[in-house]
Design an enzyme around this catalytic site. Structure first.
Site, PDB file in Angstrom:
ATOM      1  N   ASP A 542     -27.008   3.150   6.925  1.00  0.00           N
ATOM      2  CA  ASP A 542     -27.059   2.140   5.867  1.00  0.00           C
ATOM      3  C   ASP A 542     -28.484   1.731   5.514  1.00  0.00           C
ATOM      4  O   ASP A 542     -29.411   1.894   6.293  1.00  0.00           O
ATOM      5  CB  ASP A 542     -26.281   0.897   6.294  1.00  0.00           C
ATOM      6  CG  ASP A 542     -26.822   0.280   7.586  1.00  0.00           C
ATOM      7  OD1 ASP A 542     -27.030   1.047   8.546  1.00  0.00           O
ATOM      8  OD2 ASP A 542     -27.033  -0.941   7.639  1.00  0.00           O
ATOM      9  N   GLU A 543     -28.626   1.178   4.329  1.00  0.00           N
ATOM     10  CA  GLU A 543     -29.829   0.492   3.859  1.00  0.00           C
ATOM     11  C   GLU A 543     -31.121   1.288   4.078  1.00  0.00           C
ATOM     12  O   GLU A 543     -32.133   0.743   4.524  1.00  0.00           O
ATOM     13  CB  GLU A 543     -29.935  -0.891   4.523  1.00  0.00           C
ATOM     14  CG  GLU A 543     -28.828  -1.833   4.087  1.00  0.00           C
ATOM     15  CD  GLU A 543     -28.979  -3.249   4.620  1.00  0.00           C
ATOM     16  OE1 GLU A 543     -28.524  -4.182   3.934  1.00  0.00           O
ATOM     17  OE2 GLU A 543     -29.547  -3.422   5.714  1.00  0.00           O
TER      18      GLU A 543
END
Length: 860
Positions: A542-543
């Protein structure tokens, strides 16, 4: 003599008010010990929702003056919002990395004389509405080396160094658009509480309420006395479950029962019979039948886990003060779980809370029939598990301090301060983790480790860079490069949501994949030593910072190679995922990732056919309704990913419990998540949970808000279950972590039992009645049991009002005591009934026992 005195006087008059341009270590030690440093929010309405005005207030109550102009001191502080102002009052404000910033005096600095106050106002991103947004342990250093913590900030009592947050422009996030959040106070709490009071069950009924609620319960007349005269008779394969039971009975309830395998006759003794019958409840896994009758208690499980859960339901009927014997109602229960995956996610990468905290977590999860611990042990701010072949991961990645070279530790973050004994530091040894795995397996809990990659990986990246430098210095170039995660020539520019500029593993280097496999191998060996199997490894995904790898020579070389399926930076995240997934497939391990780690863009998932894994779990978290990606849970499930519902608006338990500046936690998904809100989550219909936008506006038409059709769930079999999340950026101690326990109990309720009030249009009255029964069980016995086990759970702050001098109070958790004080906390009395207090200011708090109290609220 007279001439010498005159010369001396003249010299003194000529000495400036400020000391020499350079300070000594003893100077900054005294200055940090005596000066008063505070931080504050001035105006969140400064730039609509684009930024706020903050304040640093430094009062020189020491005997050391800060010299004017450039000097050798620097003041470091943690700010979760990146400061935009480059200079104020002759002080340069620099962003170091992550939340770490520093103040550096320039030629224009006027100095700070003894007794003076320096007030710096600055602009920073977003907003600040909670005291816990401000981190402790700011420090001052000489030449970016030796550092001293400001004593005024070396505390977990945040009000000691955070200026009051009381005005609307401080309490609300923005005024354009309008922040509609209602800031909690005694009066509006009271108004909410009394709406549900009519549904409060009797304490007798509350004692009978099992959490999580069983599928089918039939109470009969009469009671059974369970004492140490009873014996346990068990099927031989259930010895592990029996050992856990006997330990709990003895440790928590003073009951010492004899136990024997069922080939030994119990004669006429009253007994607890345990056995497995895989035909009950249609053979559904983890099911059980529990019958409590005169002189005999029977637990039959569809498997060993079912027997274990039947025993937890038995123990759930015990009052908290049981000691030596207990009166139990006669009852027959038939029960099966709603979901096969019932989880808790625990992040101690941000802040490590110690070994005991993990064992307590597992123990309490088991009592509420949660069966999966998603352990987030690695992130930008820390690596919390010893990997014997790569010792730098724990020895450097597990510790934060003030070392800008990061050869001995990670850069300090999140209020740790400059010293290695600061908050949040530490890790589990290999032996600790093997012990934890055995402890969890005995309680039917599977642990899923998370190795964050390719983003959120700063701890592992910096640990491997320190290893690289150490081995290069020793002349071992091959060894130095073997597990390197960063390209020394990479000039890519990016900044992440958490303000890091160097936390992406380089997806174009073979050494990155060597690292992933080496860590996976070491983990597998730990699981095997514990006698369990590593079934699922979560790699995060993620991210990843936008701009990662765009100027990496290693990646440029890959882009230029034909036939590898990588033509540019956008291909790298799916490429990384494919390589990791294929490595895990060869080892018989299912991969897992956060939802955005499996998306090409907002709506298109990675091609599932590219992954050879029969199971690929996806945690769907980003359901901020107006952001338009809350449908990803269904998109992923429809494309054959196995989805774990992990939604931010209801299941992120590090969020504040109510909208109030003294509540701990970030609030990016929603302004608050109370126990009642978590209890009300409906996993069978994601869209039915759309209640409010982030501004607090009621959502009346979700498709209109999103602006496009929302996909329906076509493959419900791919929804594995749900889990609560705890992220620990603002949670620095074990006691602060205990705060989230009640919401953890609520997620156990929803993951195990589907309530009849759930639906596209939930029955509000039935939900309120169910909630009050659940709440009453918490107040009557569950919170006290948690305290008995060493867990100081968060208590609801009470509500109340004074009408014509008469005090009336209430509390959201039924049967919790409310205490009041009319002398500003010098003495407290337990509220029994409306009482005359006149026009005196009243303090209120809820109380479980002498050690566990709520935050104080005031009236008048």
């Amino acid at each position: 003599m007279h001439l010498r005195k005159t010369i001396l006087a003249t010299a003194l008059l000529a000495t400036p008010l400020f000391a020499n341009a350079k300070l000594s270590q003893s100077d900054i030690k005294q200055f940090a010990a005596q000066a008063d440093l505070k931080f504050g929010v001035v105006d969140n309405f400064h730039d609509n929702d684009g930024g706020y005005i903050g304040k640093i207030q430094l009062k020189n109550t020491s005997k050391v003056a800060l010299p004017k102009g450039e000097s050798n001191w620097q003041l470091y502080f943690h700010s979760i919002r990146k400061v935009k102002t480059p200079e104020a009052k002759g002080i340069a404000i620099e962003h170091v990395n992550g939340d770490l910033h520093r103040l550096v005096p320039t030629k224009a600095f006027a100095g700070l004389a003894v007794g003076e106050t320096l007030a710096l106002e600055y602009e920073a991103a977003a907003y600040i509405v909670s005291y816990s947004d401000v981190m402790p342990r700011a420090f001052i250093s000489l030449d970016n080396k030796d550092a001293e913590v400001f004593a005024s900030t070396d505390t977990e009592d945040l009000k000691q160094f955070v200026l009051p947050i009381v005005e609307e422009r401080q309490l609300k996030k923005f005024n354009t658009p309008k922040d509609l959040s209602v800031i909690a106070d005694a009066q509006n709490r009271h108004a909410l509480n009394i709406k549900n009071e009519k549904y409060t069950p009797s304490q007798e009924d509350a004692l009978k309420r099992i959490i999580p609620k069983p599928l089918d319960v039939d109470f009969s007349r009469g009671e059974v006395t369970l004492s140490s005269d009873w014996v346990v008779s068990y099927q031989g394969s259930l010895k592990q479950e029996v050992n856990v039971l006997l330990d709990d009975l003895s440790k928590l309830y003073g009951l010492k029962l004899e136990a024997n395998a069922d080939h030994i006759s119990v004669g006429k003794k009253p007994h607890l019979s345990l056995k497995v019958d895989n035909s009950i409840q249609s053979g559904d896994a983890e099911s059980y039948h529990l019958e409590i009758d005169k002189n005999k208690i029977t637990v039959v499980g569809s498997d060993n886990a079912g027997v274990f859960y039947g025993l937890q339901s038995l123990l759930a009927l015990f009052p908290a003060d049981t000691n030596g014997s207990v009166e139990l109602p006669r009852v027959e229960i038939k029960d099966s779980p709603r979901f096969s995956y019932r989880g808790m996610h625990y992040d101690n990468a941000r802040n490590f809370h110690g070994k005991d905290a993990m064992f307590k977590l597992v123990e309490q999860m088991a009592k509420y029939k949660l069966n999966t611990l998603h352990w987030h042990f690695s992130d930008d701010e820390g690596w919390r598990l010893e990997i014997p072949s790569l010792p730098e991961l724990a020895e450097i990645g597990g510790v934060r301090c003030f070392d800008l070279s990061e050869d001995s530790c990670l850069l300090t973050q999140l209020g740790t301060g400059p010293h290695k004994d600061g908050s949040g530091n530490g890790y589990l040894t290999k032996d600790d983790f093997v012990e934890l795995l055995k402890f969890a397996a005995a309680r039917h809990i599977k642990i899923i480790p998370e190795v964050e990659s390719p983003g959120h990986a700063r701890a592992s990246i910096k640990a491997m860079e320190a290893r690289y430098r150490k081995l290069m210095k020793a002349g071992d170039e091959v060894g130095a490069k073997a597990y390197l995660l960063s390209d020394p020539e990479d000039k890519s520019k990016y900044i992440t949501v958490q303000n890091y500029t160097d936390n992406s593993i380089n997806a174009c280097m073979d050494s990155s994949y060597n690292f992933m496999e080496k860590v996976t191998y070491e983990l597998q060996q730990m699981y095997r030593e514990a006698g369990v199997r590593l079934e699922n490894l979560h790699f995060g995904g993620d991210e990843v910072g936008a701009g990662s790898w765009t100027n990496s020579p290693a990646c440029q070389k890959m882009f230029e190679e034909a036939g590898n399926g990588v033509a540019g930076p956008a291909d790298l995240k799916p490429y990384f995922t494919q390589r990791v997934a294929k490595m895990l497939a060869k080892r018989g391990i299912a991969p897992g990732a956060w939802e955005d780690g499996l998306m090409y863009d907002r709506v298109n998932t990675f091609n599932r056919e590219e992954f050879p894994n029969p199971v690929f779990t996806a945690n769907a978290w980003d359901n901020i309704w107006e952001w338009g990606v809350a449908d990803r849970a269904y998109r992923l499930a429809n494309n054959d990913y196995q989805v774990v519902l992990s939604h931010g608006t209801h299941l992120y338990f590090d969020h504040p419990y109510e909208a109030h500046p003294e509540e701990r936690g970030y609030y990016w998904a929603t302004r608050f998540i109370s126990n009642e809100k978590a209890f009300g989550y409906m996993p069978d219909n994601v869209y039915a949970n759309a209640d409010f936008t982030r501004t607090g506006e009621v959502i009346k038409n979700l498709e209109d808000l999103v602006g496009r059709p929302l996909p329906q769930l076509e493959k419900p079999e791919n929804i594995l279950g749900m889990q609560g999340q705890v992220w620990s950026e603002t949670i620095r101690t074990e006691d602060q972590y205990s705060y989230v326990v009640p919401t953890r109990v609520a997620v156990a309720e929803r993951a195990w039992y589907k309530a009849p009030w759930e639906g596209e249009k939930p029955d509000a009255q039935k939900r309120a009645k169910d909630w009050m029964t659940f709440s009453a069980a918490l107040g009557t016995k569950e919170l006290a049991k948690l305290a008995k086990s060493g867990v100081k759970a968060n208590l609801d702050v009470p509500g109340g009002e004074v009408n014509k001098g008469t005090l009336t109070t209430s509390v959201a958790t039924a049967y919790l005591d409310v205490e009041y004080s009319v002398d500003q906390g010098k003495s407290w009395q337990t509220y029994q009934q409306p009482v005359n207090v006149g026009d005196t200011q009243v303090w209120l708090r809820s109380s479980l026992n002498d050690q566990v109290k709520s935050r104080i609220t005031t009236i008048n």
